[in-house]
Design a protein around this motif. Structure first.
Motif, PDB file in Angstrom:
ATOM      1  N   GLN A  21     -11.605  26.357  37.015  1.00  0.00           N
ATOM      2  CA  GLN A  21     -10.597  25.848  37.942  1.00  0.00           C
ATOM      3  C   GLN A  21     -10.354  26.827  39.088  1.00  0.00           C
ATOM      4  O   GLN A  21     -10.145  26.455  40.214  1.00  0.00           O
ATOM      5  N   ASP A  22     -10.412  28.129  38.764  1.00  0.00           N
ATOM      6  CA  ASP A  22     -10.152  29.158  39.767  1.00  0.00           C
ATOM      7  C   ASP A  22     -11.229  29.214  40.843  1.00  0.00           C
ATOM      8  O   ASP A  22     -11.021  29.778  41.914  1.00  0.00           O
ATOM      9  N   THR A  23     -12.433  28.689  40.543  1.00  0.00           N
ATOM     10  CA  THR A  23     -13.524  28.752  41.509  1.00  0.00           C
ATOM     11  C   THR A  23     -13.729  27.417  42.230  1.00  0.00           C
ATOM     12  O   THR A  23     -14.722  27.223  42.901  1.00  0.00           O
ATOM     13  N   LEU A  24     -12.804  26.494  42.113  1.00  0.00           N
ATOM     14  CA  LEU A  24     -12.953  25.164  42.703  1.00  0.00           C
ATOM     15  C   LEU A  24     -11.756  24.815  43.589  1.00  0.00           C
ATOM     16  O   LEU A  24     -10.603  24.990  43.186  1.00  0.00           O
ATOM     17  N   ASN A  25     -12.051  24.376  44.827  1.00  0.00           N
ATOM     18  CA  ASN A  25     -11.007  23.898  45.749  1.00  0.00           C
ATOM     19  C   ASN A  25      -9.861  24.908  45.902  1.00  0.00           C
ATOM     20  O   ASN A  25      -8.694  24.593  45.693  1.00  0.00           O
ATOM     21  N   ARG A  26     -10.214  26.105  46.323  1.00  0.00           N
ATOM     22  CA  ARG A  26      -9.215  27.162  46.428  1.00  0.00           C
ATOM     23  C   ARG A  26      -8.663  27.296  47.852  1.00  0.00           C
ATOM     24  O   ARG A  26      -9.363  27.011  48.828  1.00  0.00           O
ATOM     25  N   LEU A  27      -7.423  27.752  47.931  1.00  0.00           N
ATOM     26  CA  LEU A  27      -6.760  28.052  49.196  1.00  0.00           C
ATOM     27  C   LEU A  27      -6.281  29.498  49.161  1.00  0.00           C
ATOM     28  O   LEU A  27      -5.803  29.969  48.125  1.00  0.00           O
ATOM     29  N   ASP A  28      -6.399  30.211  50.290  1.00  0.00           N
ATOM     30  CA  ASP A  28      -5.894  31.577  50.318  1.00  0.00           C
ATOM     31  C   ASP A  28      -4.402  31.577  50.675  1.00  0.00           C
ATOM     32  O   ASP A  28      -3.767  30.522  50.770  1.00  0.00           O
ATOM     33  N   PHE A  34     -11.447  28.220  50.933  1.00  0.00           N
ATOM     34  CA  PHE A  34     -12.549  29.152  50.749  1.00  0.00           C
ATOM     35  C   PHE A  34     -13.213  28.874  49.412  1.00  0.00           C
ATOM     36  O   PHE A  34     -12.643  28.240  48.525  1.00  0.00           O
ATOM     37  N   GLY A  35     -14.456  29.336  49.304  1.00  0.00           N
ATOM     38  CA  GLY A  35     -15.187  29.120  48.063  1.00  0.00           C
ATOM     39  C   GLY A  35     -15.722  27.704  47.920  1.00  0.00           C
ATOM     40  O   GLY A  35     -15.738  26.920  48.869  1.00  0.00           O
ATOM     41  N   TYR A  36     -16.142  27.408  46.705  1.00  0.00           N
ATOM     42  CA  TYR A  36     -16.780  26.118  46.418  1.00  0.00           C
ATOM     43  C   TYR A  36     -15.745  25.000  46.314  1.00  0.00           C
ATOM     44  O   TYR A  36     -14.725  25.144  45.639  1.00  0.00           O
ATOM     45  N   GLY A  53     -19.600  21.597  48.658  1.00  0.00           N
ATOM     46  CA  GLY A  53     -20.161  22.722  49.389  1.00  0.00           C
ATOM     47  C   GLY A  53     -19.162  23.860  49.449  1.00  0.00           C
ATOM     48  O   GLY A  53     -18.120  23.826  48.794  1.00  0.00           O
ATOM     49  N   ASN A  54     -19.477  24.864  50.230  1.00  0.00           N
ATOM     50  CA  ASN A  54     -18.643  26.057  50.325  1.00  0.00           C
ATOM     51  C   ASN A  54     -17.896  26.156  51.651  1.00  0.00           C
ATOM     52  O   ASN A  54     -18.416  25.744  52.698  1.00  0.00           O
ATOM     53  N   LEU A  63     -25.125  25.082  52.570  1.00  0.00           N
ATOM     54  CA  LEU A  63     -25.534  23.698  52.307  1.00  0.00           C
ATOM     55  C   LEU A  63     -24.370  22.855  51.806  1.00  0.00           C
ATOM     56  O   LEU A  63     -23.696  23.223  50.842  1.00  0.00           O
ATOM     57  N   TRP A  64     -24.161  21.708  52.458  1.00  0.00           N
ATOM     58  CA  TRP A  64     -23.194  20.711  52.005  1.00  0.00           C
ATOM     59  C   TRP A  64     -23.945  19.425  51.671  1.00  0.00           C
ATOM     60  O   TRP A  64     -24.827  18.998  52.422  1.00  0.00           O
ATOM     61  N   VAL A  65     -23.583  18.839  50.547  1.00  0.00           N
ATOM     62  CA  VAL A  65     -24.219  17.586  50.109  1.00  0.00           C
ATOM     63  C   VAL A  65     -23.171  16.481  50.094  1.00  0.00           C
ATOM     64  O   VAL A  65     -22.092  16.641  49.506  1.00  0.00           O
ATOM     65  N   GLU A  66     -23.482  15.360  50.749  1.00  0.00           N
ATOM     66  CA  GLU A  66     -22.586  14.203  50.789  1.00  0.00           C
ATOM     67  C   GLU A  66     -23.194  13.078  49.955  1.00  0.00           C
ATOM     68  O   GLU A  66     -24.423  12.928  49.907  1.00  0.00           O
TER      69      GLU A  66
END
Length: 219
Positions: A21-28, A34-36, A53-54, A63-66
């Motif tokens: 969870q900490d590495t997904l959809n993060r806000l500073d 930022f991040g994945y 994507g990141n 790389l971003w994948v849609e």
């Protein structure tokens, strides 16, 4: 002993979940992404996974994948500082390649190839020079015959589906200028007109399909 193992397993799983969870959809701290990230959108009342994507400093990077709503890949695009930069590809929802090329964030598309769903080439574009011939863009009918080609902002030629020329248009600095010619399906000349800065000027000619002159005049 069994209870102890269950407690340890629960702690491990809980820790793994938190890390994920900490590495997904993060806000500073400034609320910047930022991040994945995995992006979801509402579709027919359901949340659908549409993009991943990141982010770096709130801007897409790498790389971003849609995806289409059914989960098939819609596009793969490389980004730098939030703008397309580098190779990219897009796909029809049946997985067949629709378009591929190279972006340069300073000026947009540098090279582009588009395909019909049959897999045949639909158009080719390359900023500057295509195949060393001074041509920037070519379009094709699905039967493979040329449909259109252009030499930057100086000349364009359109073709009928049978491969014969349809029209020839000259430009100067992006404005129609000079002799313009149209053709019958048989490639016999239909009209000849002259333009100066997008306005008709000088003598013009209109021809019958057999090649004989039908009418002439002057602007």
């Amino acid at each position: 002993m069994y209870s102890y193992l269950r407690i340890c397993l629960a702690i491990v799983l809980s820790s793994s979940f938190c890390i994920a969870q900490d590495t997904l959809n993060r806000l500073d701290k400034t609320n910047c992404k930022f991040g994945y990230w995995k992006v979801y959108k509402e579709y027919n009342g359901k949340k659908v996974f549409v993009e991943e994507g990141n982010f770096v400093n709130n801007r897409k990077s790498g790389l971003w994948v849609e995806y289409y709503h059914d989960g098939s890949v819609k596009s793969k695009i490389n980004f730098t500082d939030g703008r397309p930069d580098g190779s990219y590809s897009t796909f029809y929802n049946n997985g067949i390649l629709k378009e591929e090329g190279v972006w340069k964030r300073e000026w947009g598309v540098k090279k582009q190839i588009q395909y019909y769903e049959s897999g045949k080439i639909k158009s080719i574009f390359e900023k500057g020079v295509l195949n060393g011939a001074g041509i920037e863009r070519r379009e094709f009918y699905e039967n493979g015959n040329l449909k259109f080609e252009s030499w930057g902002d100086t000349l364009t030629i359109n073709y009928y589906q049978n491969g014969n020329r349809k029209s020839l248009n000259r430009y100067h600095n992006g404005v129609i200028n000079g002799e313009q010619i149209t053709y019958y399906l048989t490639e016999e000349v239909a009209t000849k007109l002259n333009y100066v800065n997008s306005k008709r000027h000088g003598v013009f000619f209109i021809y019958y399909e057999n090649g004989s002159l039908a009418y002439t005049g002057e602007y």
